[in-house]
Write a protein that holds these residues in place. Structure first.
Motif, PDB file in Angstrom:
ATOM      1  N   TYR A   1       0.837  -1.204   0.000  1.00 54.92           N
ATOM      2  CA  TYR A   1       0.000   0.000   0.000  1.00 54.92           C
ATOM      3  C   TYR A   1       0.879   1.264   0.000  1.00 54.92           C
ATOM      4  CZ  TYR A   1      -3.367   3.516   1.552  1.00 54.92           C
ATOM      5  OH  TYR A   1      -4.136   4.645   1.657  1.00 54.92           O
ATOM      6  N   LEU A   2       1.868   1.293   0.881  1.00 53.36           N
ATOM      7  CA  LEU A   2       2.732   2.471   0.990  1.00 53.36           C
ATOM      8  C   LEU A   2       3.554   2.704  -0.284  1.00 53.36           C
ATOM      9  CD1 LEU A   2       3.913   2.091   4.689  1.00 53.36           C
ATOM     10  CD2 LEU A   2       2.343   3.825   3.772  1.00 53.36           C
ATOM     11  N   LYS A   3       3.799   1.649  -1.031  1.00 56.29           N
ATOM     12  CA  LYS A   3       4.561   1.750  -2.280  1.00 56.29           C
ATOM     13  C   LYS A   3       3.649   1.974  -3.491  1.00 56.29           C
ATOM     14  CE  LYS A   3       8.848   1.319  -1.173  1.00 56.29           C
ATOM     15  NZ  LYS A   3       9.747   2.408  -1.577  1.00 56.29           N
TER      16      LYS A   3
ATOM     17  N   LYS B   1      -0.311 -11.945  -5.252  1.00 58.33           N
ATOM     18  CA  LYS B   1       0.566 -10.879  -4.738  1.00 58.33           C
ATOM     19  C   LYS B   1       1.826 -10.759  -5.598  1.00 58.33           C
ATOM     20  CE  LYS B   1      -1.570  -9.791  -0.764  1.00 58.33           C
ATOM     21  NZ  LYS B   1      -2.055  -8.487  -0.388  1.00 58.33           N
ATOM     22  N   VAL B   2       2.392 -11.908  -6.024  1.00 56.35           N
ATOM     23  CA  VAL B   2       3.579 -11.896  -6.890  1.00 56.35           C
ATOM     24  C   VAL B   2       3.247 -11.170  -8.193  1.00 56.35           C
ATOM     25  CG1 VAL B   2       5.196 -13.316  -8.221  1.00 56.35           C
ATOM     26  CG2 VAL B   2       4.583 -13.989  -5.884  1.00 56.35           C
ATOM     27  N   ASP B   3       2.101 -11.505  -8.798  1.00 57.28           N
ATOM     28  CA  ASP B   3       1.679 -10.862 -10.050  1.00 57.28           C
ATOM     29  C   ASP B   3       1.468  -9.361  -9.853  1.00 57.28           C
ATOM     30  OD1 ASP B   3       1.756 -13.351 -11.234  1.00 57.28           O
ATOM     31  OD2 ASP B   3      -0.420 -13.647 -11.209  1.00 57.28           O
TER      32      ASP B   3
ATOM     33  N   ARG C   1       3.603  -6.481 -11.848  1.00 54.22           N
ATOM     34  CA  ARG C   1       2.967  -5.463 -12.705  1.00 54.22           C
ATOM     35  C   ARG C   1       3.472  -4.058 -12.389  1.00 54.22           C
ATOM     36  NH1 ARG C   1      -1.686  -8.604 -11.998  1.00 54.22           N
ATOM     37  NH2 ARG C   1      -2.597  -7.172 -10.497  1.00 54.22           N
ATOM     38  N   HIS C   2       3.928  -3.851 -11.143  1.00 47.77           N
ATOM     39  CA  HIS C   2       4.350  -2.505 -10.725  1.00 47.77           C
ATOM     40  C   HIS C   2       5.856  -2.297 -10.700  1.00 47.77           C
ATOM     41  CE1 HIS C   2       0.168  -2.285  -9.450  1.00 47.77           C
ATOM     42  NE2 HIS C   2       0.323  -0.991  -9.482  1.00 47.77           N
ATOM     43  N   ILE C   3       6.590  -3.379 -10.551  1.00 47.71           N
ATOM     44  CA  ILE C   3       8.044  -3.262 -10.425  1.00 47.71           C
ATOM     45  C   ILE C   3       8.692  -3.992 -11.587  1.00 47.71           C
ATOM     46  CG2 ILE C   3      10.043  -3.785  -8.961  1.00 47.71           C
ATOM     47  CD1 ILE C   3       8.097  -1.903  -7.580  1.00 47.71           C
ATOM     48  N   PRO C   4       9.418  -3.258 -12.446  1.00 44.07           N
ATOM     49  CA  PRO C   4      10.080  -3.940 -13.570  1.00 44.07           C
ATOM     50  C   PRO C   4      11.165  -4.881 -13.031  1.00 44.07           C
ATOM     51  CG  PRO C   4      10.634  -1.591 -13.529  1.00 44.07           C
ATOM     52  CD  PRO C   4       9.662  -1.834 -12.425  1.00 44.07           C
TER      53      PRO C   4
END
Length: 156
Positions: free
Chosen positions: A34-36, A146-148, A152-155
């Motif tokens: 959430y914070l990220k 959660k992994v997916d 999706r957000h972190i390359p």
């Protein structure tokens, strides 16, 4: 007051005391996401702590609220897992995280040098574990959603 604001007030009060006592701790799990900006919400506050700080953390949290009865899960053999409720907010504390995957135990103690990031909530510094570390945890836990979400957000 929103539910998130309430959780953040509780977190910042606890964080002030943990930081004052120089305790090694960091936020993980859904609150970290959430914070990220990776997750849109979080249900509870998950804190990772150094194994050497268990008694101090327990003392701090008991000064704010009450400890809940143990509720063990066979997928984890974490050295210390404590649950608290403070002003209606659930807080899970883990020291010496151990995840069991296909009969193999993976041990992840929190070390001070793993904490390289932080957030400020209500003017208080909140140490954060790394997203990459939590991706590993989630993968070992079999939490593919959660992994997916992280992927999706972190390359990579």
């Amino acid at each position: 007051m929103t539910e998130t604001s309430k959780k953040f007030i509780v977190l910042s009060r606890i964080a002030e005391e943990l930081n004052r006592r120089n305790i090694t701790w960091a936020i993980g799990a859904s609150l970290l996401l959430y914070l990220k900006g990776i997750a849109s919400d979080f249900s509870d506050i998950d804190m990772m702590i150094a194994e050497s700080d268990v008694e101090d953390v327990k003392e701090v949290l008991l000064s704010f609220g009450q400890q809940k009865p143990a509720n063990p899960n066979v997928q984890y053999k974490t050295k210390a897992f404590l649950e608290f409720e403070i002003d209606g907010v659930d807080i899970d504390v883990m020291a010496g995280l151990v995840i069991v995957n296909e009969g193999v135990e993976y041990y992840f103690p929190l070390e001070k040098d793993q904490i390289r990031d932080s957030a400020k909530i209500n003017g208080t510094v909140i140490p954060l574990q790394s997203i990459e570390q939590w991706r590993t945890y989630y993968q070992l836990m079999g939490r593919t959603g959660k992994v997916d979400l992280i992927d999706r957000h972190i390359p990579r």
